[in-house]
Design a protein around this motif. Structure first.
Motif, PDB file in Angstrom:
ATOM      1  N   PHE A   1      35.125  31.540  28.678  1.00 22.25           N
ATOM      2  CA  PHE A   1      35.814  32.783  29.033  1.00 22.25           C
ATOM      3  C   PHE A   1      36.389  33.457  27.793  1.00 22.25           C
TER       4      PHE A   1
ATOM      5  N   SER B   1      43.576  41.487  34.786  1.00 21.48           N
ATOM      6  CA  SER B   1      43.004  41.807  36.103  1.00 21.48           C
ATOM      7  C   SER B   1      42.591  40.542  36.847  1.00 21.48           C
ATOM      8  N   THR B   2      43.273  39.446  36.551  1.00 18.51           N
ATOM      9  CA  THR B   2      43.045  38.228  37.323  1.00 18.51           C
ATOM     10  C   THR B   2      43.358  38.482  38.790  1.00 18.51           C
TER      11      THR B   2
ATOM     12  N   TYR C   1      29.374  42.341  33.254  1.00 17.82           N
ATOM     13  CA  TYR C   1      29.183  41.038  33.905  1.00 17.82           C
ATOM     14  C   TYR C   1      27.752  40.528  33.756  1.00 17.82           C
TER      15      TYR C   1
ATOM     16  N   GLU D   1      32.398  34.434  42.634  1.00 18.24           N
ATOM     17  CA  GLU D   1      33.559  35.247  42.224  1.00 18.24           C
ATOM     18  C   GLU D   1      33.484  36.666  42.763  1.00 18.24           C
TER      19      GLU D   1
ATOM     20  N   SER E   1      35.495  40.327  41.746  1.00 18.24           N
ATOM     21  CA  SER E   1      36.404  40.926  40.776  1.00 18.24           C
ATOM     22  C   SER E   1      36.645  42.361  41.256  1.00 18.24           C
TER      23      SER E   1
HETATM   24  C1  AVJ Z   1      39.544  36.661  34.428  1.00 19.90           C
HETATM   25  C2  AVJ Z   1      39.036  37.131  36.688  1.00 19.90           C
HETATM   26  C3  AVJ Z   1      39.697  38.873  35.231  1.00 19.90           C
HETATM   27  O1  AVJ Z   1      36.951  39.164  36.805  1.00 19.90           O
HETATM   28  O2  AVJ Z   1      36.567  40.062  34.874  1.00 19.90           O
HETATM   29  C4  AVJ Z   1      34.735  37.604  33.486  1.00 19.90           C
HETATM   30  C5  AVJ Z   1      36.605  36.734  35.031  1.00 19.90           C
HETATM   31  N1  AVJ Z   1      34.134  36.727  35.348  1.00 19.90           N
HETATM   32  N2  AVJ Z   1      33.402  37.657  33.557  1.00 19.90           N
HETATM   33  C6  AVJ Z   1      36.936  39.136  35.563  1.00 19.90           C
HETATM   34  C7  AVJ Z   1      35.194  37.027  34.621  1.00 19.90           C
HETATM   35  C8  AVJ Z   1      33.037  37.114  34.681  1.00 19.90           C
HETATM   36  C9  AVJ Z   1      37.522  37.901  34.867  1.00 19.90           C
HETATM   37  N3  AVJ Z   1      38.918  37.627  35.306  1.00 19.90           N
END
Ligand code: AVJ
Length: 337
Positions: free
Chosen positions: A52, A167-168, A211, A285, A287
């Protein structure tokens, strides 16, 4: 012992063992659900936290750069919103890179409380922070921010400010985000300031690229979830038989990440056989992307009053300052009587 438990390694502590069982239970629940899913918090083992960190400096991943631009431009204004002698509580602190921008302006801060799910990564980070900020008490808490946790006793005595950048908050469903803000309000208390970083809705092309980076780091980050299940739960996922998918879901205003099975296959996980159709995905995930207005409304609905909001020059990202007029615990007590 439950059916999910595997034999603990000799060096494991009881709490590591409990964490491992919770991981196993969440993995089995997610992979036996329809559609299949896994909680994004499990991305962040040591390998995932490092990956990350690499994502945050990718050319396509604008959120970190935009947020740093905002924090740098308004660090003094932000620090001035913290009560004097406050404890700054950060939810999901990671490498604390953004915090440093604010810490250098927060001259009266008494304590910094980084809260992070990755205990090992957290303790490494705190070593460095102690050297850099000798006048601020460093009080790390290894905890899952989506669950209630206790502040260290020495932070309980201080006025508090909260910091939730990156932006968590976008990882939560909107109703969970509201519940999180309410829960943060209970931890931070009356009069608290809460600084929250929120990614904004924008041209889907830009979102898409952020992404699906050209170096494939995001793909490795996503696939590390299966690698972690192999490492910690003894599963046998073939990483070459899964592919990273990320796309913008316009209707729900969110980026979705999935791991798509490239073929029909069966994988044994904690004694359970998990069957995949060719093309079937594990949703790993969400986002969520907000507008300034939609996030303001969400915060208000959770009992917070927006006091300021800043954006970067491209309007890609936002940082909201919220305050809590009423103590939610007291408001609840009043309602009970
Ligand atoms: C840490 C949740 C804000 O959603 O952009 C980054 C995680 N996932 N690339 C996001 C994430 C893929 C990130 N966060």
């Amino acid at each position: 012992m439950t059916a999910l438990a595997r034999k603990p390694h000799r060096h494991e502590t009881a709490s590591q063992n409990a964490a491992n069982e919770a991981f196993a239970a969440d993995v089995i629940a997610g992979l036996t659900a329809t559609p299949k899913r896994l909680p994004p918090k499990y991305f962040y083992d040591s390998v995932g936290s490092e990956l990350f960190e690499r994502i945050t400096s990718l050319p396509e991943y604008y959120p970190t750069r935009c947020e740093a631009e905002i924090l740098t431009a308004h660090a003094k204004e932000i620090a001035d919103l913290f009560p004097k002698g406050a404890a700054l509580i950060e939810f999901g602190s990671g490498s604390s890179t953004k915090t440093r921008i604010v810490l250098s302006e927060a001259k009266t801060l008494a304590a910094y409380v980084p809260v992070d799910i990755s205990a090992e990564f957290l303790h490494q980070q705190v070593e460095g922070l102690r050297q850099e900020y000798p006048n601020v008490a460093m009080l790390p808490v290894a905890a899952d921010i989506s669950k209630p946790f206790r502040l260290p006793d020495s932070a309980e005595m201080l006025p508090r400010a909260g910091f939730f950048p990156g932006s968590t908050i976008g990882n939560f469903e909107p109703h969970e985000a509201a519940a999180f803000l309410r829960h943060a309000g209970r931890i931070l208390g009356r009069g608290a300031t809460f600084i929250v970083g929120v990614d904004l809705v924008k041209d889907p092309q830009i979102l898409q690229k952020a992404y699906n980076d050209s170096q494939g780091v995001t793909a490795r980050f996503n696939l590390n979830l299966l690698a972690r299940i192999n490492r910690e739960l003894g599963a046998k996922f073939d990483l070459a038989a899964f592919e990273h998918h990320a796309f913008f879901n316009r209707e729900r205003s969110r980026i979705e990440m999935h791991l798509a099975s490239l073929k029909r296959q069966r994988v044994k996980v904690c004694g359970e056989c998990i069957d995949f159709r060719a093309g079937e995905t594990i949703h790993t995930e969400n986002s969520y992307k907000y507008s300034l207005e939609s996030f303001g409304a969400l915060a208000r609905g959770a009992g917070w009053s927006p006091v300021a909001v800043w954006t970067d020059a491209d309007n890609y990202f936002s940082v909201h300052a919220l305050t809590l007029k009423d103590d939610p615990a007291e408001a609840r007590d009043r309602a009970d009587h």
